[in-house]
Scaffold this motif. Structure first.
Motif, mmCIF file in Angstrom:
data_model
loop_
_atom_site.group_PDB
_atom_site.id
_atom_site.type_symbol
_atom_site.label_atom_id
_atom_site.label_comp_id
_atom_site.label_asym_id
_atom_site.label_seq_id
_atom_site.Cartn_x
_atom_site.Cartn_y
_atom_site.Cartn_z
ATOM 1 N N GLY A 98 -30.694 -74.960 -39.525
ATOM 2 C CA GLY A 98 -31.495 -75.125 -38.329
ATOM 3 C C GLY A 98 -32.960 -74.824 -38.558
ATOM 4 O O GLY A 98 -33.311 -73.897 -39.299
ATOM 5 N N THR A 99 -33.851 -75.602 -37.932
ATOM 6 C CA THR A 99 -35.296 -75.392 -38.028
ATOM 7 C C THR A 99 -35.925 -75.648 -36.663
ATOM 8 O O THR A 99 -35.376 -76.381 -35.828
ATOM 9 C CB THR A 99 -35.937 -76.339 -39.057
ATOM 10 N N GLY A 114 -36.314 -66.089 -33.960
ATOM 11 C CA GLY A 114 -36.680 -64.954 -34.787
ATOM 12 C C GLY A 114 -36.213 -65.180 -36.220
ATOM 13 O O GLY A 114 -36.458 -66.234 -36.812
ATOM 14 N N PRO A 115 -35.501 -64.212 -36.794
ATOM 15 C CA PRO A 115 -35.043 -64.374 -38.180
ATOM 16 C C PRO A 115 -33.761 -65.195 -38.305
ATOM 17 O O PRO A 115 -33.276 -65.419 -39.415
ATOM 18 C CB PRO A 115 -34.791 -62.929 -38.624
ATOM 19 N N GLY A 137 -34.842 -61.820 -48.777
ATOM 20 C CA GLY A 137 -33.399 -62.008 -48.828
ATOM 21 C C GLY A 137 -32.938 -62.995 -47.773
ATOM 22 O O GLY A 137 -33.648 -63.319 -46.814
ATOM 23 N N ARG A 138 -31.715 -63.490 -47.925
ATOM 24 C CA ARG A 138 -31.159 -64.442 -46.963
ATOM 25 C C ARG A 138 -29.638 -64.362 -46.974
ATOM 26 O O ARG A 138 -29.009 -64.230 -48.033
ATOM 27 C CB ARG A 138 -31.602 -65.876 -47.262
ATOM 28 N N LEU A 139 -29.063 -64.475 -45.788
ATOM 29 C CA LEU A 139 -27.621 -64.532 -45.617
ATOM 30 C C LEU A 139 -27.272 -65.788 -44.839
ATOM 31 O O LEU A 139 -27.837 -66.053 -43.774
ATOM 32 C CB LEU A 139 -27.120 -63.297 -44.860
ATOM 33 N N ASP A 140 -26.358 -66.598 -45.384
ATOM 34 C CA ASP A 140 -25.879 -67.811 -44.726
ATOM 35 C C ASP A 140 -24.378 -67.716 -44.533
ATOM 36 O O ASP A 140 -23.641 -67.345 -45.465
ATOM 37 C CB ASP A 140 -26.190 -69.054 -45.562
ATOM 38 N N LEU A 151 -33.669 -62.090 -44.302
ATOM 39 C CA LEU A 151 -33.607 -60.647 -44.487
ATOM 40 C C LEU A 151 -34.903 -60.111 -45.084
ATOM 41 O O LEU A 151 -35.723 -60.883 -45.609
ATOM 42 C CB LEU A 151 -32.426 -60.303 -45.400
ATOM 43 N N PRO A 152 -35.117 -58.813 -45.034
ATOM 44 C CA PRO A 152 -36.324 -58.240 -45.650
ATOM 45 C C PRO A 152 -36.389 -58.526 -47.142
ATOM 46 O O PRO A 152 -35.370 -58.740 -47.805
ATOM 47 C CB PRO A 152 -36.178 -56.745 -45.375
#
Length: 642
Positions: free
Chosen positions: A163-164, A192-193, A240-243, A236-237
């Protein structure tokens, strides 16, 4: 080489029936960064396609949407080096081969989850619709060094949309030939994030005969498909990224019984599939030169088969009852965990190392005693890869992998690729050499009265060389590749007493060349095309391989005469081939060519009208002997965007 599932829609034997945190290459400081499409599957790190030294093709989600393509397999029919056949109409078994290898030699991933069946070895694309797909990466050639078992012929990596932007929603409805009704909706955006992309669709058709109606089939077979897809990501800070992704479908397809010797209309025969694919990926740079990615995925399927109550021989007209009625309830599970680390050693060198655990399970309580345990295949693997980039000109990758299985022991594979790029002329020379393997399936190892627990893995080694050329400021792209593959220890069925038994006795060879082009004549007009020549041979008897055409090609044109109107025409050609491995004259299938056309018209920013015509020339053909294919078919609908 064995051709699976040639006699019925389901396999004849069934036991259980983004981007990484670091850039792949560092550009020299005195040169501007190059803006290029990024490919992940070739090295498991993000790599500009101009620097990829493997044979790869990318199909974008925008193209699927613009052409109103219903299923992933319809898109793969137009891609280079792939052969696609289905056992009838919508919802029937559809598998993909790459460069003449078996369908079980193509590894398929959806958002990092392996979806190949532990029982048959291949993936049935019949139920996978094209909604909410960001891109499809098709990697040709042996890829076991990075992906392990099942990747002898290549890898198809399917990635869900991310999503964007602000919240956006859309809904569509389509009606057309064979009493087809499709509807669905999507929402996507960021808050947001958190980003999200969700979709839900339904597809119903009721007037298509699985057995070819031109041969006398009169009973029509319905197909019903519900499908949902979602991807939620969190930034993430520290970069980082969680999918987390999920894809679910529930489908019912009504079947006929078609073999090379007899063809039947069947009343009440139905195959039900309930699939849930879950995956998650966590990416985190640990330092400026070290990043890691943890991926977990699971594919769970429940497959139910009802053989029906009455059948009619469409050649003789004889009707008989089916008693006892064949029933099957199959459950399969495929799990994967992979942890990969990347180390950027200065500008020219990127090292990757990873560990993978894979667990495959199959159970058919309706066939075997309830006390019989679920069969499990499991493996542990470690792999390491080095990527070298010297001044964005000399490109080199090398890697090795070790897999350890609970059934047959260990398998070692490696892959080497190299390339030389001339940015001034847009030229890239590339080549690769690789080994591959495929572990025996649960069916082949354990099926009662058939399985052989002493089977060894199938093996391959192959190479390719090619050249890619961009001209006219990248408006024209040309590519030519020569490939050669040798397959050994192929599993084939042999007569053992009164039963068939699988043995490692097969050898085969495929070789040929691929050519493709893309050209943007203007901003409104573009052409693309590909041709694949595949010489193939079963080395044990000198015959041609089943269902591998020597020639296949596609040609497409896209035209936008006004901003609101888009037109697309695609031509697909498949050459002559043999329906089975015996090469009998009665099993010879002639070549065919099919034209599909589509159009979209934007009335305004909210309302879009679309239409599609499949088999525009009303070509009479069969992909597999006895099974139906569409006549000229017309579909139309409306899409609303909010």
């Amino acid at each position: 080489m064995k051709s699976w599932g040639w006699c019925v829609v389901i396999p004849s034997l069934v036991w259980a029936g983004g981007s990484m945190g670091t850039a792949a290459w560092a550009e020299p400081a005195d040169e501007p960064l190059e803006v290029s499409e990024v490919v992940v599957s070739a090295t498991k790190t993000p790599l500009p396609i101009t620097q990829v030294t493997s044979a790869v093709e990318v199909i974008k989600g925008e193209e699927l949407e613009q052409k109103r393509i219903k299923t992933v397999v319809d898109a793969l029919r137009l891609s280079q080096g792939t052969t696609v056949f289905s056992n009838g109409g919508p919802g029937t078994n559809a598998t993909v081969r790459i460069r003449g290898a078996n369908s079980a030699h193509t590894l398929v991933l959806i958002d990092g989850a392996i979806v190949n069946s532990p029982t048959s070895g291949d993936f049935n694309f019949a139920n996978l619709t094209a909604e909410n797909i960001e891109r499809i990466e098709i990697l040709r050639g042996a890829q076991s060094m990075l992906y392990g078992s099942d990747a002898i012929g290549g890898v198809i990596n399917i990635i869900t949309k991310r999503g964007t932007g602000p919240l956006t929603g859309s809904a569509f409805m389509e009606y057309g030939s064979f009493a087809t009704l499709r509807e669905g909706g999507q929402v996507s955006g960021t808050k947001g994030p958190v980003d999200y992309a969700l979709s839900l669709s339904r597809w119903d058709t009721s007037n298509f005969s699985v057995a070819n109606y031109r041969r006398g089939a009169t009973e029509r077979d319905a197909f019903h498909n519900w499908q949902g897809s979602g991807r939620v990501g969190v930034t993430l800070p520290k970069d980082g990224r969680l999918d987390v992704t999920a894809r679910w479908w529930n489908s019912d397809v009504f079947l006929d019984n078609v073999t090379t010797t007899s063809k039947f209309d069947v009343l009440g025969s139905k195959f039900t599939t309930n699939t849930l694919i879950l995956s998650a990926a966590y990416e985190q740079p640990l330092t400026s030169w070290w990043s890691q990615k943890l991926t977990v995925g699971q594919n769970h399927e429940r497959l139910s088969f009802d053989g029906g109550s009455v059948r009619r021989n469409i050649e003789t007209g004889v009707v008989n009852q089916l008693s006892p009625r064949t029933l099957s309830d199959i459950e399969i599970l495929n799990r994967r965990i992979e942890w990969q680390h990347n180390f950027q050693i200065g500008k020219p060198l990127l090292l990757s190392a990873g560990y993978q655990y894979r667990d495959e399970q199959g159970d058919n309580p309706s066939f075997q005693p309830a006390t019989s345990p679920t069969k499990i295949l499991s493996s542990h693997a470690g792999f390491a890869q080095a990527q070298v980039n010297l001044q964005d000109r000399v490109l080199f990758t090398a890697g090795v992998r070790q897999d350890s299985f609970n059934t047959f022991g260990d398998a070692t594979t490696y892959r080497i690729t190299g390339g030389y790029r001339i940015p001034e002329t847009g030229t890239k020379f590339r080549g690769s050499y690789a080994t591959g393997f495929r572990a025996p399936t649960i069916n082949q190892l354990f099926f009662p009265g058939f399985g052989n627990p002493d089977l060894k893995p199938e093996e391959s080694h192959g190479w390719d060389v090619g050249v890619d050329q961009s001209l006219w400021q990248d408006k024209l792209f040309l590519s030519v590749t020569y490939f050669h593959n040798d397959f050994e220890n192929l599993i084939q069925n042999v007569v053992a007493g009164a039963l068939l038994r699988p043995e490692n006795i097969g050898e085969a060879r495929t070789q040929g060349w691929e050519a493709s082009f893309k050209v943007d004549v203007t901003q409104q007009l573009s052409f693309r095309g590909q041709y694949t020549y595949t010489s193939n041979r079963d080395l044990t008897n000198g015959r041609r391989l089943a269902r591998v055409p020597i020639d296949q090609a596609s040609l497409g044109v896209s035209y936008k005469p006004i901003p609101a109107l888009q037109l697309h025409v695609d031509y697909r050609f498949v050459g002559a081939r043999n329906n089975d491995a015996n090469n009998a004259p009665a099993g010879r299938l002639g070549s065919f060519g099919v034209v599909n056309a589509s159009a979209t018209y934007d009335i305004n920013r909210t309302v879009q009208l679309f239409g599609r015509v499949e088999n525009l020339g009303d070509q009479q053909y069969e992909e597999i002997i006895g099974f139906g294919t569409p006549i000229r078919s017309v579909f139309g609908g409306v899409k609303l965007t909010f």
